[in-house]
Write an enzyme that holds these catalytic residues in place. Structure first.
Site, PDB file in Angstrom:
ATOM      1  N   GLU A  27       0.816  -1.213   0.000  1.00 22.41           N
ATOM      2  CA  GLU A  27       0.000   0.000   0.000  1.00 22.41           C
ATOM      3  C   GLU A  27       0.854   1.269   0.000  1.00 22.41           C
ATOM      4  O   GLU A  27       0.630   2.188   0.796  1.00 22.41           O
ATOM      5  CB  GLU A  27      -0.955   0.000   1.207  1.00 22.41           C
ATOM      6  CG  GLU A  27      -1.859  -1.214   1.264  1.00 22.41           C
ATOM      7  CD  GLU A  27      -2.950  -1.112   2.331  1.00 22.41           C
ATOM      8  OE1 GLU A  27      -2.769  -0.361   3.300  1.00 22.41           O
ATOM      9  OE2 GLU A  27      -3.985  -1.775   2.189  1.00 22.41           O
TER      10      GLU A  27
ATOM     11  N   GLU B 216      -6.056  -8.235   0.059  1.00 19.29           N
ATOM     12  CA  GLU B 216      -6.491  -8.334   1.459  1.00 19.29           C
ATOM     13  C   GLU B 216      -7.979  -8.056   1.521  1.00 19.29           C
ATOM     14  O   GLU B 216      -8.467  -7.099   0.919  1.00 19.29           O
ATOM     15  CB  GLU B 216      -5.804  -7.285   2.357  1.00 19.29           C
ATOM     16  CG  GLU B 216      -4.306  -7.400   2.444  1.00 19.29           C
ATOM     17  CD  GLU B 216      -3.693  -6.353   3.391  1.00 19.29           C
ATOM     18  OE1 GLU B 216      -4.462  -5.665   4.116  1.00 19.29           O
ATOM     19  OE2 GLU B 216      -2.467  -6.216   3.391  1.00 19.29           O
TER      20      GLU B 216
END
Ligand SMILES: *[C@@H]1O[C@H](CO)[C@@H](O)[C@H](O)[C@H]1NC(C)=O
Ligand SMILES: *[C@@H]1O[C@H](CO)[C@@H](O)[C@H](O)[C@H]1NC(C)=O
Ligand SMILES: *[C@@H]1O[C@H](CO)[C@@H](O)[C@H](O)[C@H]1NC(C)=O
Ligand SMILES: *[C@@H]1O[C@H](CO)[C@@H](O)[C@H](O)[C@H]1NC(C)=O
Ligand SMILES: *[C@@H]1O[C@H](CO)[C@@H](O)[C@H](O)[C@H]1NC(C)=O
Length: 494
Positions: free
Chosen positions: A126, A273
């Protein structure tokens, strides 16, 4: 994605909505991967974790590094692996020779018969998260290119793809038209995303996105709870005749719209995720987590896809496998409770990975060794009771007290209860060292389990070094030094 919640309801949801999708598809357990994070003070031995993955038929894992002991335990299992380069290393990987060395050391080395089935290299984690203030904007794309080129040069590029797991905050839909089909890249990184997507497409590599319906609910008190789940009940969002009944689909399709606007609407998307935590917030409970996974797994097993990509298999990695007691709590106390299993590999609630909705528990970790059944609790006879708050604060600075908050499993205790919980958490973290259950005379060890129906006072697992240290008598001064060192280490780890 919270914007969707602000939409005026147009239609009442048909309760039968979810049932309209067909669940008759063959179970695709192979679809399901697990995120295996290791930000815990006491980690299960990799061999025990790998056996547990096998016992549960899990065939894919996503790691956050390329740790050698983890990869050794995975060798020969056939489990497909995503290894990762942490964000802090991205800067160095912008040098091509360093990238080649990384690939040689952490990928090529395991590429032999009986080695590790590496499928992906995650370049950063991220890195474009808005909270990072663009820190990794300049290094991520060069690192991605270098790693894929190094994989190609090593002759591995056809089977191993570099990808960048991104938070869903890299795309959005405009506030005046908050529908999935209006999805575009976040303006500050739009050009970067367009180039990256073209590179991924050129190399037949997937886009990886992390999608968190829980966070939508956590961040916005007005978010309709049912929209976070898959069993209907929420007012649908209408988008050019398409009905969205859950935020996962809406979020995924917002990404697809952004990809399409960049000219790559057919780029494969992996969900890196997705999951639901069980403590540390009023919505982080076993009941909600079970409901979320039950809905998600049924849809995945049925290859339901999403409204703009219907009837498709989606590669998905659940977050996460185990609770991690030293994860940063900057986003919220729930961060340490994402595991579908507790820190010790015990399942928390029924979960059927085959998506058939059976009321069964996962197979727990086998052969886990625990520290002795000794807890540390408040000593109410202490003359220092006025120092209780300071000592609780001290314990919770280092140990995990996230279960104590409002709406959490150990919330609502009196200050003595809080003290006992905090002291025990600290004592366990320090492998039950005698000196770690003192707190100016405010604490005492006990063999009586102080747990209640809802609140678990845990016994930590014995790691090899912990078990040895426990048996070895150490002087008080030495112990204090060790304690101080560990405290500093813990600060560094944050
Ligand atoms: C990966 O490779 C580099 C060598 O380039 C090495 O320094 C590093 O420790 C390896 N492992 C991880 C987890 O990055
Ligand atoms: C990002 O910027 C905000 C506001 O200036 C600051 O509070 C925060 O610490 C910064 N975060 C990082 C990771 O640099
Ligand atoms: C992708 O491939 C095309 C055609 O070969 C090329 O023109 C373009 O520069 C490549 N883009 C990237 C970002 O690698
Ligand atoms: C117990 O700890 C929690 C979390 O720190 C706090 O919110 C609460 O006020 C504490 N209760 C008492 C009675 O001190
Ligand atoms: C507490 O931990 C035990 C041992 O793992 C477990 O069986 C039990 O379900 C837990 N209870 C709660 C309330 O989490």
């Amino acid at each position: 994605m919270e914007n969707l919640a602000a939409l005026r309801p147009w239609l009442c949801l048909l309760a039968a909505m979810a049932a309209a999708a067909s669940w008759s598809g063959v179970a695709r357990v192979e679809a399901l991967g697990m995120n295996w994070g290791t930000q815990a003070t006491h980690q299960l031995p990799p061999k025990i974790v790998v056996q547990m993955l096998k016992d549960n038929g899990i065939k894919k894992v996503k790691l956050f590094d390329a740790d050698q002991s983890t990869l050794s335990a995975l060798a020969g299992t056939g489990i497909e692996v995503m290894v990762a380069i942490p964000n802090v290393l991205l800067d160095r990987i912008t040098d091509y020779d360093t990238a080649k060395e990384w690939v040689r050391h952490n990928v090529s080395r395991y590429n032999f018969d009986g080695g590790v089935t590496i499928k992906y290299v995650a370049v950063g984690n991220e890195p474009f998260l808005a909270a990072y203030n663009n820190t990794f904007d300049k290094v991520t794309f060069p690192a991605l290119q270098n790693i894929q080129n190094a994989l190609d040069e090593a002759g591995l590029g056809d089977t191993i793809k570099a990808t960048v797991p991104l938070n869903a905050d890299v795309y959005m839909s405009p506030t005046d038209n908050p529908v999935p089909s209006a999805g575009r890249w976040r303006p500050d990184i739009a050009d970067l995303m367009t180039q990256m997507v073209q590179f991924l497409s050129n190399h037949s590599a997937p886009f990886t996105v992390n999608i968190y319906p829980f966070i939508s609910l956590f961040l916005n008190d007005n978010f309709p709870v049912d929209f976070a789940f898959f069993d209907g009940g929420a007012t649908p969002v209408l988008d050019n005749g398409v009905q969205y009944t859950n935020v996962f689909d809406a979020n995924f399709d917002t990404l697809v719209a952004a990809l399409k606007a960049s000219g790559h609407g057919d780029l494969p998307v992996i969900v890196g995720e997705v999951g639901w935590p069980t403590d540390g917030d009023k919505h982080a409970t076993n009941v909600y987590a079970q409901r979320f996974y039950n809905g998600l797994l049924k849809r995945l097993a049925a290859n339901a896809g999403t409204p703009v990509r219907p009837n498709q298999y989606i590669e998905v990695y659940l977050f996460g496998l185990l609770d991690e007691d030293i994860k940063s709590v900057a986003p919220g106390n729930f961060e340490r409770h994402w595991g579908i299993l507790r820190y010790d590999g015990q399942p928390k609630y029924p979960m059927d990975l085959s998506g058939q909705g059976q009321n069964a528990m996962l197979v727990p970790a086998q052969g886990v060794e625990y520290l002795p059944r000794t807890w540390c609790v408040v000593n109410t006879e202490s003359p220092n009771m006025d120092k209780l708050a300071d000592n609780i604060n001290f314990a919770c600075t280092f140990a995990d007290c996230t279960a104590l908050g409002y709406g959490s499993t150990c919330g609502g205790m009196d200050s003595n209860g809080n003290a006992s919980y905090a002291f025990n958490a600290f004592f366990q973290m320090k492998d039950q060292a005698d000196e770690a259950c003192d707190f100016q005379g405010l604490a005492r060890p006990t063999q009586t389990d102080p747990s209640t129906n809802t609140c678990n006072f845990t016994i930590q697992i014995a790691t090899t070094s912990a078990a040895a240290g426990h048996r070895r008598p150490i002087g008080v001064a030495a112990a204090a030094a060790v304690l101080l060192f560990l405290a500093q280490l813990t600060i560094l780890l944050h």
